[in-house]
Write an enzyme that holds these catalytic residues in place. Sequence first.
Site, PDB file in Angstrom:
ATOM      1  N   PHE A   1      31.576  17.764  18.581  1.00 39.92           N
ATOM      2  CA  PHE A   1      32.442  18.838  17.891  1.00 39.92           C
ATOM      3  C   PHE A   1      33.069  19.983  17.773  1.00 39.92           C
ATOM      4  O   PHE A   1      33.406  20.261  16.324  1.00 39.92           O
ATOM      5  CB  PHE A   1      31.160  20.334  18.770  1.00 39.92           C
ATOM      6  CG  PHE A   1      31.960  21.829  19.515  1.00 39.92           C
ATOM      7  CD1 PHE A   1      32.329  20.698  21.133  1.00 39.92           C
ATOM      8  CD2 PHE A   1      31.964  22.681  19.113  1.00 39.92           C
ATOM      9  CE1 PHE A   1      32.909  22.187  21.759  1.00 39.92           C
ATOM     10  CE2 PHE A   1      33.369  23.741  19.790  1.00 39.92           C
ATOM     11  CZ  PHE A   1      33.532  23.679  21.033  1.00 39.92           C
ATOM     12  N   LYS A   2      34.324  19.455  18.471  1.00 42.61           N
ATOM     13  CA  LYS A   2      35.194  19.705  18.067  1.00 42.61           C
ATOM     14  C   LYS A   2      35.826  19.307  16.873  1.00 42.61           C
ATOM     15  O   LYS A   2      37.137  19.543  16.267  1.00 42.61           O
ATOM     16  CB  LYS A   2      36.239  18.927  19.792  1.00 42.61           C
ATOM     17  CG  LYS A   2      36.286  19.978  20.443  1.00 42.61           C
ATOM     18  CD  LYS A   2      36.808  19.967  21.713  1.00 42.61           C
ATOM     19  CE  LYS A   2      36.536  20.393  22.912  1.00 42.61           C
ATOM     20  NZ  LYS A   2      35.247  20.200  23.624  1.00 42.61           N
ATOM     21  N   ASP A   3      35.651  18.282  16.256  1.00 42.71           N
ATOM     22  CA  ASP A   3      36.106  17.770  14.762  1.00 42.71           C
ATOM     23  C   ASP A   3      35.841  18.737  14.392  1.00 42.71           C
ATOM     24  O   ASP A   3      36.527  18.584  13.034  1.00 42.71           O
ATOM     25  CB  ASP A   3      35.029  16.151  15.160  1.00 42.71           C
ATOM     26  CG  ASP A   3      36.014  15.112  15.913  1.00 42.71           C
ATOM     27  OD1 ASP A   3      36.923  14.714  15.791  1.00 42.71           O
ATOM     28  OD2 ASP A   3      34.723  13.959  15.779  1.00 42.71           O
TER      29      ASP A   3
ATOM     30  N   LEU B   1      38.696  20.443  14.725  1.00 45.03           N
ATOM     31  CA  LEU B   1      40.081  19.900  14.441  1.00 45.03           C
ATOM     32  C   LEU B   1      40.800  18.985  13.252  1.00 45.03           C
ATOM     33  O   LEU B   1      41.774  18.916  12.837  1.00 45.03           O
ATOM     34  CB  LEU B   1      40.208  19.147  15.831  1.00 45.03           C
ATOM     35  CG  LEU B   1      40.828  20.002  17.389  1.00 45.03           C
ATOM     36  CD1 LEU B   1      40.156  19.322  18.263  1.00 45.03           C
ATOM     37  CD2 LEU B   1      41.886  20.280  16.897  1.00 45.03           C
TER      38      LEU B   1
END
Length: 463
Positions: free
Chosen positions: A109-111, A114
């Site tokens: 999920f950090k995509d 970011l």
Amino acid sequence: MRYLSTRGGITPLPFCQTVLAGLAEDGGLFLPERIPVLSEEDLRSWARLSYPELAFRVFSLFVDDLPPEDLYQLVERSYRTFTHPEVTPVVRKGPLWILELFHGPTLAFKDVALQFLGNLFEYLLLRSGEKLNILGATSGDTGSAAIYGVRGKKNMAIFILHPHGRVSPVQALQMTTVTDPNVFNLAIQGTFDHCQAIVKRLFSDLEFKRRYRLGAVNSINWARVMAQIVYYLWAYFRVSEAEGKERVRFSVPTGNFGDIFAGYLARRMLAGRIERLILATNENDILTRFVEKGDYSVREVVPTISPSMDIQVASNFERYLYYLWDGDTARVRQAMERFAREGRLRFSEEEVRRVQEDFLSRSVSQEETLATIRAFYQETGYILDPHTAVGVRAALEFADPEVPTISLATAHPAKFPQAVARALGFEPPVPEPLRDLGTRPRKVVILPARVEAVRRFIEEHAL
Ligand SMILES: *Cc1c(COP(=O)(O)O)cnc(C)c1O
């Protein structure tokens, strides 16, 4: 919209200045001066927007110092790298809705935040003619998502330290197979703690930090929080329509309190249509103790099968305190200073009652996580990664037939094949982006766990 500091020590700043600064100068975290609440008209017209259109509308509430066309282009470019046409699809599985946040380039999920942050940084740097060298340490997910956010961008380079031989094979390959000239993987002969200590030392050398224009992309950056608000609204629109219900709940596997804090803001923006947020933790349960008993006290970090949640001090927690204490910045500052000294904060019964109006919470053991992966697969045929399974377990325990629950899937199960195999007896199928990782060229430098070695490397390679 201007941004103040949770500690009250700065003149409020416009959005773009908060992005490059990361942390406020008084050591606090940036927050918008007010939280916009969506009108009935917004609710009606936003429900049918595509993901990038919705993201653009949400960001426009918080950003007024970028030309709208440029902001739209940044958003569009950021979500084009996702392989699913809906970017973050919501799927019905058994009694729950699963919000799949893992269709970005690194399958976590950090995509979502970011990819946008990388494009935004590049845009701001090209506009000002400045250069930036990102420095960070990772034990897994954050590093690869940051690298994929920065790779190939102009005016930026990234140096990511990871403990040599101590991150999962998939995560090591995801990082080291990025061979762009502006990406530097440093495999440190030591532990994650060594990596973090080195990064901290370099950042605290202010002369070095200034000369090499060092920056960070950690989860306290306001732009990351803002980007994460979007998928709560997105999922709310889909599920409330499908179920014919005005209120929903979200269950969020939590580490640094970044993701769930975005959910808290979405809840305020939706004027309570998110009935409550379920804060799910693994054995590192400081936040669960906070919600249940008002006890926010640090203990040793326990390594688990959901490593991205193995966190004791939740870096975004300070933002929630600001709201809990109705914007009393002096009180936030004192509390954070006390916490730095004593490693604990205590909350009154009255405060706990108010916290429990926002959150339900549950700490899920590794045994329960594995059992949940197994049972959920048997019932639905759907494979959960161990982080997602923590959230699903908590969601199932609090199930309420009147309120549909949306559980956030924060990583693709193929990123954690060993944990899945322990639960199911087989590894999950490998999706396309991970298939040929092992045969791709690699770019990684092995360095001893010494500050001087890393300092010299940065001096030689920084932009
Ligand atoms: C980072 C991460 C989390 C925790 O998110 P926070 O914003 O730190 O609460 C959960 N699951 C996965 C897979 C992650 O990478």
